[in-house]
Design a protein around this motif. Structure first.
Motif, PDB file in Angstrom:
ATOM      1  N   GLU A 152       1.119  -1.394   0.359  1.00 28.12           N
ATOM      2  CA  GLU A 152       0.080   0.105   0.422  1.00 28.12           C
ATOM      3  C   GLU A 152       1.106   1.016  -0.029  1.00 28.12           C
ATOM      4  OE1 GLU A 152      -3.373  -2.029   2.712  1.00 28.12           O
ATOM      5  OE2 GLU A 152      -2.965  -0.219   3.182  1.00 28.12           O
ATOM      6  N   CYS A 153       2.074   1.253   0.897  1.00 28.64           N
ATOM      7  CA  CYS A 153       2.911   2.333   0.615  1.00 28.64           C
ATOM      8  C   CYS A 153       3.338   2.742  -0.042  1.00 28.64           C
ATOM      9  CB  CYS A 153       3.567   2.653   2.170  1.00 28.64           C
ATOM     10  SG  CYS A 153       4.998   0.771   1.605  1.00 28.64           S
ATOM     11  N   ASP A 154       4.122   2.008  -1.210  1.00 27.81           N
ATOM     12  CA  ASP A 154       4.168   2.209  -2.627  1.00 27.81           C
ATOM     13  C   ASP A 154       3.514   3.182  -3.170  1.00 27.81           C
ATOM     14  OD1 ASP A 154       6.859   0.701  -1.692  1.00 27.81           O
ATOM     15  OD2 ASP A 154       6.656  -1.138  -2.163  1.00 27.81           O
ATOM     16  N   ALA A 155       2.608   2.377  -3.329  1.00 31.17           N
ATOM     17  CA  ALA A 155       1.388   2.672  -3.906  1.00 31.17           C
ATOM     18  C   ALA A 155       1.362   4.646  -3.841  1.00 31.17           C
ATOM     19  CB  ALA A 155      -0.127   1.837  -4.239  1.00 31.17           C
ATOM     20  N   VAL A 156       1.051   4.416  -2.769  1.00 32.69           N
ATOM     21  CA  VAL A 156       0.837   6.042  -2.013  1.00 32.69           C
ATOM     22  C   VAL A 156       1.588   6.918  -2.183  1.00 32.69           C
ATOM     23  CG1 VAL A 156       0.578   6.990   0.169  1.00 32.69           C
ATOM     24  CG2 VAL A 156      -0.177   5.260  -0.372  1.00 32.69           C
ATOM     25  N   ALA A 157       3.324   5.982  -2.566  1.00 29.53           N
ATOM     26  CA  ALA A 157       4.716   6.791  -2.962  1.00 29.53           C
ATOM     27  C   ALA A 157       4.058   7.330  -3.682  1.00 29.53           C
ATOM     28  CB  ALA A 157       5.555   6.056  -2.635  1.00 29.53           C
ATOM     29  N   ASN A 158       3.431   6.186  -5.242  1.00 28.55           N
ATOM     30  CA  ASN A 158       3.896   6.728  -6.382  1.00 28.55           C
ATOM     31  C   ASN A 158       2.589   7.779  -6.350  1.00 28.55           C
ATOM     32  OD1 ASN A 158       5.135   5.117  -7.234  1.00 28.55           O
ATOM     33  ND2 ASN A 158       4.128   3.186  -7.606  1.00 28.55           N
ATOM     34  N   ILE A 159       1.139   7.587  -6.022  1.00 27.08           N
ATOM     35  CA  ILE A 159       0.385   8.668  -6.373  1.00 27.08           C
ATOM     36  C   ILE A 159       0.898  10.232  -5.283  1.00 27.08           C
ATOM     37  CG2 ILE A 159      -2.461   9.442  -5.372  1.00 27.08           C
ATOM     38  CD1 ILE A 159      -2.318   5.928  -4.745  1.00 27.08           C
ATOM     39  N   TYR A 160       1.246  10.375  -4.262  1.00 25.77           N
ATOM     40  CA  TYR A 160       1.007  11.539  -3.528  1.00 25.77           C
ATOM     41  C   TYR A 160       2.549  12.174  -4.618  1.00 25.77           C
ATOM     42  CZ  TYR A 160       0.749  13.824   0.711  1.00 25.77           C
ATOM     43  OH  TYR A 160       0.190  14.452   1.682  1.00 25.77           O
ATOM     44  N   GLY A 161       3.652  11.014  -5.268  1.00 22.48           N
ATOM     45  CA  GLY A 161       5.065  12.387  -5.776  1.00 22.48           C
ATOM     46  C   GLY A 161       4.281  12.353  -7.015  1.00 22.48           C
ATOM     47  N   ASP A 162       3.139  12.120  -7.866  1.00 22.74           N
ATOM     48  CA  ASP A 162       2.529  12.424  -9.032  1.00 22.74           C
ATOM     49  C   ASP A 162       1.943  13.476  -8.988  1.00 22.74           C
ATOM     50  OD1 ASP A 162       3.966  11.102 -10.790  1.00 22.74           O
ATOM     51  OD2 ASP A 162       2.317   9.492 -11.201  1.00 22.74           O
TER      52      ASP A 162
END
Lengths: 396, 396
Positions: free
Chosen positions: A190-200
């Protein structure tokens, strides 16, 4: 460095003073950071210490009071004359013996406002009960009244430039949502998905960068989809989970929120059916949007659809949104729910988020919209559906 | 799903009750989300609506009161019996006619606590002046007192498991800071650098994922380095700018903050000299850390160094930190500044951040540390220096 013209700030201030006069308020103490920004331009992550903007009906400019360390930020981000930026010394910060509101009371006394009718934002996150007690004690002859949403209601109808900012935020959230749909896959943490989203969301587009949304990405998964405000973990997504994504793009503190739901693996027939009901209800509510309609009418349009399918939901399905700071991008004025008779006007902006939550899963599909002269403009262009991500085989 | 053992939660509750008894408080209304989490495990981004944990000295378990939509989150994240989770109906949310504290007052009355001595967190961000007035009105026979930092002071000494969480956060911030030093380059947009950093802070390590820090990355650049709490823009970094990076790793709501400064291009001799003074002063303060020393003594060690170089600084240089939610990772208890006589004890954790700001630039180099049985353990392992990034030619 000001994001809006001086003329626009002065118009906002005039409208605020008009509302103050209607309520018999001579001095307004603004502590909501969105309201401080709206009136002065002030923009800094300094709301974790006491700060305020003082609007006086017969003064041209507000007065900024804040921590000494943040006075440079006030000079850099506001249209105020530097003499209207009054810092309190550093030893007032998180002190057990001094309070910044004592300092503010001294300033109000010095400028002859100790006996004035003073409006307070009693329901602002960043105006504490302690500040309130401190002001009452140090200004015993002032007459205080609650002016909690006074500026919020001035903010409810956006200017064309504010709409432009919200549309930029909408472009950003489209990117973030596509990243979410792409990233949420079986076996991904989950944290890796959020990292991608938040970054974008922060990267934004090549023309304009993103700002921090007032709420972090919400991605409840599996059984947690019935707990809409739980944040992410470092667990891996598993097959046959539903994942709700609620995020916002943000540009210069203006938001465009958006929610979608992803099914990892083939969803149950019930979940598919529910997602179609949500979309049908969402569309019905959007069709009801026009100047002159009330917020309640949108909820009724939604309720008619879901009750036809035997579903009852008692929470609100949307709220006015725009400029904001953590912890909320909602404006706390109009809500799309039964009993809210706010009349829609052109350039009001809402997040319409009719989720349905059950005991072990939930579905949210939302849109942010602007009221136009004749109806409704949906701000984002993103498929209005339940997304299904089969194992290692992305299907959008 | 609980991050700590039931035994640890009960110990925290017992220490809280002990402090309540010492102050003559029978009922404590906890609204600070970090304190709610500390005592019950409750963890959700729901603090933008009214919610509270009620601790009663002669009851085994606290009572959670919050929005109906969040009751599932309370069931999922706390150790409380479900009957102690009491939701208020959705129509209390952002209502102009009802307030959640009316509901809370009714519950307190039903359980026979309407005449009790009730402690309030008067300085909590998420306990509004309106809530306070509402409680007073609806519980006219209760005796209220200020208990603002009662639980915060229980939190000041960490358990070994809390230290482990803070150390995980330290591992995460090392990654984020390396990304910052790598990303901040001439021609890169500020938002793109932040996107990289933020992404890595949330991604965490391969063993454990990151949580959202209570403050967004602060990266004031150029002239804005003299405005420490301004957030990023979408401007590109230019040569000969100084950039301050203040970030934290976060694991399960526990933080390890860290600050460094990057010079884009060759720094001035003055800036180099100042950075060396900051490091010398930081080291002197760290050397002064030991059980029995006071917070003030650390500030004196720092001041001795900088005054030797002719510099005077009047703000505090650090604060107790750990578990927290936006808008601040500081605990608002002990500050490292003149006059703070808090005695250091093993397993207290601080962020020591002795920045020096001048009119057109500033330098911050910080460390988070734990007080050990004999001295000081710095939590992160990251070079304590000014970083210089030459154009298109990274030098660490």
């Amino acid at each position: 460095m000001l994001p809006f013209s001086l003329k626009e700030y002065k118009k906002r201030l005039d409208q605020t003073k008009k509302s103050m006069l209607e309520r018999g308020i001579e001095v307004l103490i603004v502590t909501n950071p969105a309201n401080m920004n709206y009136l002065s331009g002030y923009n800094s992550w300094s709301f974790y210490v006491d700060q305020m903007l003082i609007v006086i009906v017969d003064e041209d400019q507000p007065i900024w009071i804040g921590r000494k360390m943040d006075a440079n930020a006030a000079k850099a981000t506001t249209w105020l004359y530097h003499e209207n930026i009054i810092p309190y010394p550093e030893d007032y910060v998180h002190s057990k013996i001094k309070h910044p509101s004592e300092f503010a009371a001294q300033i109000l006394t010095q400028i002859g406002q100790s006996k004035s009718r003073i409006g307070l934002e009693m329901d602002s996150y960043y105006f504490s009960a302690q500040s309130y007690e401190c002001l009452k004690k140090n200004l015993p002859n002032a007459i205080f009244s609650d002016a909690s949403l006074l500026v919020n209601y001035v903010r409810i109808v956006k200017s064309d430039q504010e709409i432009e900012f919200i549309k930029r935020a909408a472009k950003i959230v489209e990117i973030g949502m596509q990243t979410a749909v792409n990233s949420i896959q079986e076996g991904v943490r989950e944290c890796d998905a959020v990292a991608n989203i938040y970054g974008d969301l922060i990267r934004g587009t090549s023309e304009f960068g993103g700002d921090y949304p007032a709420i972090v990405p919400m991605l409840p998964a599996g059984e947690n989809t019935s707990t809409p405000h739980i944040t992410w973990t470092d667990k891996k997504y598993t097959n046959n989970q539903m994942v709700i994504i609620e995020i916002a793009g943000c540009y210069q503190r203006y938001h465009s929120p958006l929610a979608r739901t992803v099914s990892l693996g083939k969803p149950s027939q019930e979940a598919l059916d529910v997602s179609k009901i949500v979309v049908e209800g969402l569309n019905a509510a959007l069709e009801a949007v026009k100047p002159g309609a009330t917020c309640e009418e949108l909820e009724i349009a939604w309720s008619k659809v879901i009750s036809k399918h035997g579903i009852v939901k008692d929470s609100r399905i949307g709220y006015s949104m725009g400029l904001n700071y953590p912890p909320d991008w909602g404006e706390h004025t109009a809500s799309i729910r039964r009993g809210d008779l706010t009349v829609l006007q052109p350039n009001m902006t809402f997040h319409l988020i009719p989720g349905l939550w059950f005991d072990n899963y939930g579905i949210e599909i939302s849109e942010s919209f602007r009221v136009t002269e004749t109806g409704c403009e949906v701000l984002t262009n993103f498929p209005r559906q339940l997304f299904v991500n089969e194992s290692h085989n992305l299907q959008v």
